[in-house]
Motif scaffolding. Structure first.
Motif, PDB file in Angstrom:
ATOM      1  N   ALA A 182       3.670  24.091  16.889  1.00 57.80           N
ATOM      2  CA  ALA A 182       4.409  24.383  15.764  1.00 57.80           C
ATOM      3  C   ALA A 182       5.739  25.052  15.666  1.00 57.80           C
ATOM      4  O   ALA A 182       6.365  24.720  14.659  1.00 57.80           O
ATOM      5  N   ILE A 183       5.992  25.836  16.734  1.00 59.95           N
ATOM      6  CA  ILE A 183       7.382  26.272  16.869  1.00 59.95           C
ATOM      7  C   ILE A 183       8.249  24.957  17.038  1.00 59.95           C
ATOM      8  O   ILE A 183       9.316  24.920  16.538  1.00 59.95           O
ATOM      9  N   LEU A 184       7.951  24.085  17.955  1.00 55.01           N
ATOM     10  CA  LEU A 184       8.700  22.936  18.240  1.00 55.01           C
ATOM     11  C   LEU A 184       8.826  22.036  17.160  1.00 55.01           C
ATOM     12  O   LEU A 184       9.960  21.691  16.841  1.00 55.01           O
ATOM     13  N   GLY A 185       7.918  21.758  16.285  1.00 54.24           N
ATOM     14  CA  GLY A 185       7.868  21.037  14.907  1.00 54.24           C
ATOM     15  C   GLY A 185       8.911  21.782  14.105  1.00 54.24           C
ATOM     16  O   GLY A 185       9.563  20.861  13.204  1.00 54.24           O
ATOM     17  N   LYS A 186       8.799  23.072  13.724  1.00 58.74           N
ATOM     18  CA  LYS A 186       9.439  23.624  12.900  1.00 58.74           C
ATOM     19  C   LYS A 186      11.072  23.599  13.105  1.00 58.74           C
ATOM     20  O   LYS A 186      12.015  23.226  12.203  1.00 58.74           O
ATOM     21  N   LEU A 187      11.454  23.760  14.588  1.00 57.92           N
ATOM     22  CA  LEU A 187      12.851  23.639  14.908  1.00 57.92           C
ATOM     23  C   LEU A 187      13.314  22.309  14.705  1.00 57.92           C
ATOM     24  O   LEU A 187      14.534  21.840  14.322  1.00 57.92           O
ATOM     25  N   MET A 188      12.496  21.223  14.951  1.00 58.85           N
ATOM     26  CA  MET A 188      12.844  19.804  14.622  1.00 58.85           C
ATOM     27  C   MET A 188      13.376  19.622  13.097  1.00 58.85           C
ATOM     28  O   MET A 188      14.179  18.986  12.700  1.00 58.85           O
ATOM     29  N   VAL A 213       4.270  17.433  15.908  1.00 58.51           N
ATOM     30  CA  VAL A 213       3.940  18.114  14.711  1.00 58.51           C
ATOM     31  C   VAL A 213       2.683  17.402  14.151  1.00 58.51           C
ATOM     32  O   VAL A 213       2.329  16.314  14.254  1.00 58.51           O
ATOM     33  N   PHE A 214       2.167  18.294  13.009  1.00 60.49           N
ATOM     34  CA  PHE A 214       1.110  17.983  12.194  1.00 60.49           C
ATOM     35  C   PHE A 214       1.365  16.642  11.387  1.00 60.49           C
ATOM     36  O   PHE A 214       2.506  16.410  10.915  1.00 60.49           O
ATOM     37  N   LEU A 215       0.321  16.099  10.712  1.00 57.17           N
ATOM     38  CA  LEU A 215       0.373  14.742   9.969  1.00 57.17           C
ATOM     39  C   LEU A 215       1.258  15.315   8.542  1.00 57.17           C
ATOM     40  O   LEU A 215       2.078  14.854   8.232  1.00 57.17           O
ATOM     41  N   ALA A 270       9.515  24.711  24.004  1.00 55.19           N
ATOM     42  CA  ALA A 270       9.778  25.460  23.090  1.00 55.19           C
ATOM     43  C   ALA A 270      10.782  26.305  23.139  1.00 55.19           C
ATOM     44  O   ALA A 270      11.950  26.607  22.492  1.00 55.19           O
ATOM     45  N   VAL A 271      10.972  26.667  24.531  1.00 58.88           N
ATOM     46  CA  VAL A 271      12.320  27.572  25.004  1.00 58.88           C
ATOM     47  C   VAL A 271      13.591  26.554  24.990  1.00 58.88           C
ATOM     48  O   VAL A 271      14.604  27.029  24.467  1.00 58.88           O
ATOM     49  N   VAL A 272      13.222  25.422  25.397  1.00 55.73           N
ATOM     50  CA  VAL A 272      14.611  24.586  25.294  1.00 55.73           C
ATOM     51  C   VAL A 272      15.090  24.333  23.977  1.00 55.73           C
ATOM     52  O   VAL A 272      16.044  24.223  23.778  1.00 55.73           O
ATOM     53  N   ALA A 273      13.982  23.994  23.117  1.00 52.94           N
ATOM     54  CA  ALA A 273      14.398  23.845  21.768  1.00 52.94           C
ATOM     55  C   ALA A 273      15.034  24.950  21.110  1.00 52.94           C
ATOM     56  O   ALA A 273      15.757  24.779  20.026  1.00 52.94           O
ATOM     57  N   PHE A 328      11.704  31.267  11.518  1.00 52.80           N
ATOM     58  CA  PHE A 328      11.385  29.955  11.610  1.00 52.80           C
ATOM     59  C   PHE A 328      10.001  29.773  12.358  1.00 52.80           C
ATOM     60  O   PHE A 328       9.196  28.818  12.166  1.00 52.80           O
ATOM     61  N   SER A 329       9.967  30.453  13.427  1.00 52.52           N
ATOM     62  CA  SER A 329       8.584  30.575  14.318  1.00 52.52           C
ATOM     63  C   SER A 329       7.433  30.878  13.391  1.00 52.52           C
ATOM     64  O   SER A 329       6.608  30.286  13.381  1.00 52.52           O
ATOM     65  N   GLU A 330       7.720  32.219  12.596  1.00 50.72           N
ATOM     66  CA  GLU A 330       6.613  32.718  11.878  1.00 50.72           C
ATOM     67  C   GLU A 330       6.227  31.410  10.898  1.00 50.72           C
ATOM     68  O   GLU A 330       4.916  31.422  10.617  1.00 50.72           O
ATOM     69  N   ALA A 331       7.249  30.848  10.306  1.00 48.25           N
ATOM     70  CA  ALA A 331       6.941  29.966   9.066  1.00 48.25           C
ATOM     71  C   ALA A 331       6.118  28.901   9.715  1.00 48.25           C
ATOM     72  O   ALA A 331       5.291  28.257   9.241  1.00 48.25           O
ATOM     73  N   GLY A 332       6.494  28.343  11.027  1.00 46.38           N
ATOM     74  CA  GLY A 332       5.925  27.252  11.720  1.00 46.38           C
ATOM     75  C   GLY A 332       4.225  27.536  12.003  1.00 46.38           C
ATOM     76  O   GLY A 332       3.336  26.471  12.008  1.00 46.38           O
TER      77      GLY A 332
END
Length: 454
Positions: free
Chosen positions: A80-86, A123-125, A285-288, A306-310
């Motif tokens: 979720a963190i990775l998707g939110k940063l995207m 990321v989720f659908l 996630a760390v790299v992102a 962002f992490s919390e929102a994701g």
């Protein structure tokens, strides 16, 4: 457990299992009860009708839920963190613009399919649709291609990768339940899913778009303005961050296939550690954080928000997957699993085809691909144990393939696609329902073909 089977008989146990599944369907669809409560009710019904001790029911339920979420919870959070940063960095938009420049405006639907297939991995659908639909509308405006043609390429790709490629929650949970190699599931899933997404998305989308009335650009995200080029991250870094978790997990599998398993080298300890799903996603996630976060001008306070929102939307999906894992444990501990193994292994049909039929039937009935996949995996697990010649990775993929298809009004994703793209109800069955079903059939065919070479 054998005594339970003998005491109740095959007919009784299978009838109670059928009623338990019917309970889930009726509560979810007719009474709109949350899937967690529906699955919990079915678990208790199955346990009580097989005279499980009350204390053992609680232990089995907690054990099944905890075992499933203990493996999956950190993976979901990191994904979720990775998707939110995207999303906030514009990574998906950068990928799409670069591909369209390479392929040309006339092939923009192919570019959207590739973007959906690649960006849909972490990321989720629903998140993928929110992330990419505004970009799709701007591409439709620029390319003058029909919205259905471009939209089908995107949503079918997102749905396909959502069901068959870890680290998506259901795909990862099924992989763990069946004790399949994650790297194999990812590699085989990408191979099987790509042609399915290509044919059911861009090719079928172009075919059906010519036969349906044009859809105006009135969807939920039609008025969103695209970002400026200067606001987007570089293409190479974007692609690296998106694919990093898959590369780490697949690399572990590749190394394992090329070493002496009886005398593994010392470095395999590190390879196994880095290639496990949780560590691979943690590294990614760390790299992102640095590449798509700090590298794009965000500060640590913003990254924390962002992490919390994701992670906020994860509660519901985690509860559903956990309850499905608990139901699977009840099936095992009540003795129903042994009955199921006896019945299903007596059916003269390929276990892979059988698993696909179960998954797509549950998908049609329940709507939720996640619940369909977890339930199908629990039902087919005894059959897999009786057929050691079948690679569990193939079984995980074919279950996911079945769950792609038959999306209709019981599926929340069906309505999400309809409202996001603005497709009329009369056209949804000819577009999304038909497209996902074509992808499901092709996924089955691809898995059976792959089995011939393994």
């Amino acid at each position: 457990m054998m005594g339970t089977v003998q005491a109740f008989g095959i007919g009784y146990s299978m009838t109670m299992l059928a009623i338990a599944i019917a309970i889930v369907i009726v509560l979810c669809i007719c009474f709109k009860i949350h899937a967690f409560v529906s699955l919990t009710t079915a678990s208790l019904f199955l346990a009580l009708t097989h005279n499980m001790e009350l204390a053992k029911i609680v232990v089995a339920f907690e054990g099944g839920l905890g075992k499933t979420l203990g493996f999956l919870a950190p993976i979901l959070a990191l994904g979720a963190i990775l998707g939110k940063l995207m999303e906030v960095s514009g990574a998906a938009e950068r990928l799409a613009r670069t591909l369209i420049r390479i392929l040309g405006q006339s092939r923009a639907h192919w570019a959207m399919m590739i973007v959906g297939y690649v960006c849909g991995i972490p990321v989720f659908l629903q998140v993928g649709i929110i992330l990419l639909t505004p970009l799709m509308f701007s591409i439709v405006k620029e390319s003058k291609l029909p919205l259905i043609q471009v939209g089908m390429a995107l949503v079918v790709a997102l749905t396909t990768v959502h069901c068959i490629v870890p680290p998506h929650p259901a795909a990862m949970a099924v992989t763990d339940l069946l004790k399949a190699d994650v790297g194999k599931v990812i590699f085989f899933g990408l191979i099987v899913g790509l042609p399915a997404a290509c044919i059911a998305g861009p090719i079928y989308g172009k075919f059906i778009a010519k036969r349906l009335p044009p859809v105006p650009l009135t969807g939920a995200y039609a008025d969103t303005e695209p970002r400026k080029e200067s606001e987007l991250p570089p293409f190479g870094r974007t692609l690296f961050v998106i694919l990093l978790p898959l590369l780490l997990m697949i690399a572990k599998t590749v190394v394992e296939l090329n070493i002496d398993k009886h005398n593994p080298p010392a470095y395999m300890t590190y390879v196994n550690f880095i290639g496990t799903p949780m560590i691979a996603l943690f590294i990614s996630a760390v790299v992102a954080y640095f590449v798509l976060g700090l590298g794009r001008g965000f500060n640590w306070d913003q990254l924390g928000r962002f992490s919390e929102a994701g992670m906020a939307p994860l509660a519901s999906i985690m509860l559903v997957i956990g309850a499905a894992g608990a139901l699977n444990q009840i099936i095992t501990d009540s003795g129903v699993g042994l009955v199921l193994k006896q019945v299903l292994t007596s059916i003269q049909i390929s276990p892979l085809i059988l698993a696909w039929v179960i998954a797509i039937t549950l998908r049609f009935a329940l709507g939720s691909a996640t619940v369909a996949m977890m339930t199908a995996a629990g039902l087919i697990l005894p059959v897999l144990g009786a057929n050691p010649q079948i690679d569990p990775a193939l079984m995980a993929i074919v279950i996911g393939a079945g769950a792609i298809g038959a999306s209709q009004v019981t599926d929340s994703g069906f309505w999400f696609v309809k409202e996001s793209l603005g497709i009329p109800m009369g056209s949804m069955y000819a577009t999304y329902t038909a497209g996902t079903t074509i992808a499901a059939v092709l996924g089955l065919g691809g898995t059976l073909l792959l089995q011939m070479f393994l």
